[in-house]
Design a protein around this motif. Structure first.
Motif, PDB file in Angstrom:
ATOM      1  N   ILE A 128      37.768  53.100  77.614  1.00  0.00           N
ATOM      2  CA  ILE A 128      37.791  53.104  76.148  1.00  0.00           C
ATOM      3  C   ILE A 128      36.730  54.050  75.608  1.00  0.00           C
ATOM      4  CG2 ILE A 128      37.300  51.693  74.107  1.00  0.00           C
ATOM      5  CD1 ILE A 128      38.602  49.334  75.551  1.00  0.00           C
ATOM      6  N   LYS A 129      35.551  54.004  76.217  1.00  0.00           N
ATOM      7  CA  LYS A 129      34.432  54.838  75.767  1.00  0.00           C
ATOM      8  C   LYS A 129      34.731  56.323  75.915  1.00  0.00           C
ATOM      9  CE  LYS A 129      29.416  55.300  76.401  1.00  0.00           C
ATOM     10  NZ  LYS A 129      28.231  54.820  77.177  1.00  0.00           N
ATOM     11  N   THR A 130      35.425  56.694  76.992  1.00  0.00           N
ATOM     12  CA  THR A 130      35.713  58.114  77.226  1.00  0.00           C
ATOM     13  C   THR A 130      37.026  58.573  76.581  1.00  0.00           C
ATOM     14  OG1 THR A 130      36.798  57.566  79.332  1.00  0.00           O
ATOM     15  CG2 THR A 130      34.457  58.130  79.407  1.00  0.00           C
ATOM     16  N   GLY A 131      37.711  57.626  75.900  1.00  0.00           N
ATOM     17  CA  GLY A 131      38.956  58.006  75.226  1.00  0.00           C
ATOM     18  C   GLY A 131      40.174  57.980  76.115  1.00  0.00           C
ATOM     19  N   MET A 132      40.044  57.422  77.320  1.00  0.00           N
ATOM     20  CA  MET A 132      41.188  57.321  78.227  1.00  0.00           C
ATOM     21  C   MET A 132      42.037  56.097  77.859  1.00  0.00           C
ATOM     22  SD  MET A 132      39.515  57.948  81.997  1.00  0.00           S
ATOM     23  CE  MET A 132      41.056  57.467  82.805  1.00  0.00           C
ATOM     24  N   PRO A 133      43.327  56.154  78.107  1.00  0.00           N
ATOM     25  CA  PRO A 133      44.134  54.933  77.965  1.00  0.00           C
ATOM     26  C   PRO A 133      43.769  53.963  79.080  1.00  0.00           C
ATOM     27  CG  PRO A 133      45.469  56.722  78.851  1.00  0.00           C
ATOM     28  CD  PRO A 133      44.148  57.330  78.478  1.00  0.00           C
ATOM     29  N   LEU A 134      43.945  52.679  78.840  1.00  0.00           N
ATOM     30  CA  LEU A 134      43.579  51.668  79.835  1.00  0.00           C
ATOM     31  C   LEU A 134      44.465  51.731  81.077  1.00  0.00           C
ATOM     32  CD1 LEU A 134      42.799  48.570  77.581  1.00  0.00           C
ATOM     33  CD2 LEU A 134      41.202  50.129  78.677  1.00  0.00           C
ATOM     34  N   GLN A 135      45.722  52.080  80.893  1.00  0.00           N
ATOM     35  CA  GLN A 135      46.662  52.265  82.013  1.00  0.00           C
ATOM     36  C   GLN A 135      46.626  51.088  82.995  1.00  0.00           C
ATOM     37  OE1 GLN A 135      45.486  56.172  83.469  1.00  0.00           O
ATOM     38  NE2 GLN A 135      47.096  57.142  82.273  1.00  0.00           N
ATOM     39  N   PHE A 147      37.501  49.091  82.289  1.00  0.00           N
ATOM     40  CA  PHE A 147      38.212  49.100  81.004  1.00  0.00           C
ATOM     41  C   PHE A 147      37.325  49.628  79.882  1.00  0.00           C
ATOM     42  CE2 PHE A 147      41.097  45.478  82.621  1.00  0.00           C
ATOM     43  CZ  PHE A 147      42.063  46.395  83.021  1.00  0.00           C
ATOM     44  N   TYR A 148      36.081  49.166  79.847  1.00  0.00           N
ATOM     45  CA  TYR A 148      35.173  49.621  78.785  1.00  0.00           C
ATOM     46  C   TYR A 148      34.833  51.107  78.947  1.00  0.00           C
ATOM     47  CZ  TYR A 148      34.443  44.914  76.986  1.00  0.00           C
ATOM     48  OH  TYR A 148      34.618  43.682  76.423  1.00  0.00           O
ATOM     49  N   ASN A 149      34.680  51.553  80.198  1.00  0.00           N
ATOM     50  CA  ASN A 149      34.390  52.971  80.433  1.00  0.00           C
ATOM     51  C   ASN A 149      35.554  53.844  79.980  1.00  0.00           C
ATOM     52  OD1 ASN A 149      31.894  52.367  81.505  1.00  0.00           O
ATOM     53  ND2 ASN A 149      32.566  52.457  83.639  1.00  0.00           N
TER      54      ASN A 149
END
Length: 377
Positions: free
Chosen positions: A280-287, A276-278
């Motif tokens: 968020i960090k890369t700008g991906m949705p949590l999905q 989840f944190y990765n």
């Protein structure tokens, strides 16, 4: 000027110097005496204060075998509790008790009716009030498992108290009721829970645990207050970590709820948190699928592609970052995982039918794992 006059003048100057020196010695003596007197006064006051405090910390009557019925009302502050104990002769001084509690950083006192003795020490009294060892026998218990949503918790409360489930749920979401609780628990129930996008303000805030009750018919406020006391007590242990991560209580419980809902018995929560944190960090949705089901308001065994289009701020396939609030309650394991995620490069995870969780770094690897372990019906 004659020699005689010079000698007379010098003698006058010498006499004046001697007088000044004498006056200076006198002033120094007076200052020294005053300083000694003040020092002794401070020492006497400090000694007196120490003796008084030491005495106030001792039992009121070490030999007393008398038990007194003491009622600690719901919502009582430490000052209020101290005053009740002093008025009932259980402690000697309410102020000393209050400062002792503050110095020892004690909290989590539970409302209820207690049997306390004047022979009890302050640490014993504090422990009794913290553990909720009340005078009555336990009438019934309410067990709230981890990963339960507010609707489910309302059902559990209703079943254990013979109340109407809908009425319980409506009470838990009544704005005036919630605001009353916010006033009682400002450290955990902040304005964030009243955000317009938050589905249910108390979602995720009723900590999973087993709660004993000593009254046959406790009110909803009494039941919820006991649960919020537990939440406050648990979160207090993580205050430093929350400040370090600049996490509010709401953000922490929201992230912890996602981890809780995605975890299986075999799951590594720290690793799920890292995904989840990765993202968020890369700008991906949590999905994360549980947010979709929460948005839909119903349970499904599987999330279908059409479900991913549900129009809700909780839909983490459509909206990046955390959802508006928790989607369930979370236990300490998920809270700790949210605060201390494992350091990985994983961006995907997949739960298999037997409860194992496969972590992968790329979408290609994820799809291969999906094709291997998920059977399309």
């Amino acid at each position: 000027m004659s020699t005689e006059k010079k000698e007379t003048k010098n003698e006058i100057i010498r006499q004046k110097l001697l007088e000044l020196q004498s006056e200076a010695r006198t002033v120094r003596k007076i200052v020294l005496i005053i300083a000694i007197v003040l020092f002794l006064a401070v020492c006497i006051a400090a000694l007196g204060g120490y003796i008084y405090i030491k005495s106030a910390l001792k039992p009121v009557d070490p030999d007393s075998k008398t038990e007194k019925n003491i009622e600690i009302p719901i919502g009582s502050s430490v000052s209020g509790i101290a005053q009740v104990l002093e008025d009932d002769g259980i402690i000697k001084d309410a102020r000393v008790f209050k400062y002792y509690v503050k110095f020892k950083n004690e909290s989590g006192f539970m409302a209820g009716d207690y049997k306390l003795k004047p022979s009890m020490s302050i640490p014993e009294i504090i422990e009794r009030l913290k553990t909720g060892k009340a005078m009555q026998e336990v009438i019934f218990k309410i067990t709230i498992p981890e990963g339960k949503q507010l609707k489910q918790i309302a059902g559990i409360i209703a079943e254990k108290t013979n109340k109407n489930e809908e009425e319980v749920f409506n009470k838990l979401n009544d704005k005036s009721f919630v605001k009353t609780l916010m006033a009682k628990y400002p450290d955990i129930l902040t304005d964030e829970i009243m955000n317009k996008n938050v589905k249910y303000p108390l979602e995720g805030y009723l900590f999973p645990a087993t709660y004993p009750f000593y009254k046959e018919h406790p009110t909803i406020e009494e039941i919820v207050s006991v649960m919020l006391d537990k939440t406050k007590s648990v979160l207090k242990e993580y205050t430093g970590q929350m400040e370090k991560k600049q996490y509010s209580v709401h953000q922490l419980l929201t992230m912890a709820s996602l981890i809780e809902e995605e975890a299986t018995e075999k799951a590594d929560r720290d690793r799920i948190a890292s995904v989840f944190y990765n993202r968020i960090k890369t700008g991906m949705p949590l999905q994360t699928d549980p947010t979709v089901l929460y948005a839909k308001g119903k349970h499904q065994e599987r999330v279908l592609y059409e479900d991913l289009e549900v129009d809700s701020p909780y839909n983490t396939y459509k909206h990046k970052g955390l959802p508006p609030g928790p989607i369930a309650n979370a236990g300490t394991m998920s809270i700790e995982a949210a605060l201390n995620p494992e350091k990985t490069d994983f961006l995907y995870f997949l739960a298999t039918a037997d409860g194992d969780v496969i972590f992968t770094k790329t979408l290609d690897e994820h799809n291969k794992a999906k094709a291997e372990h998920i059977t399309n019906n």
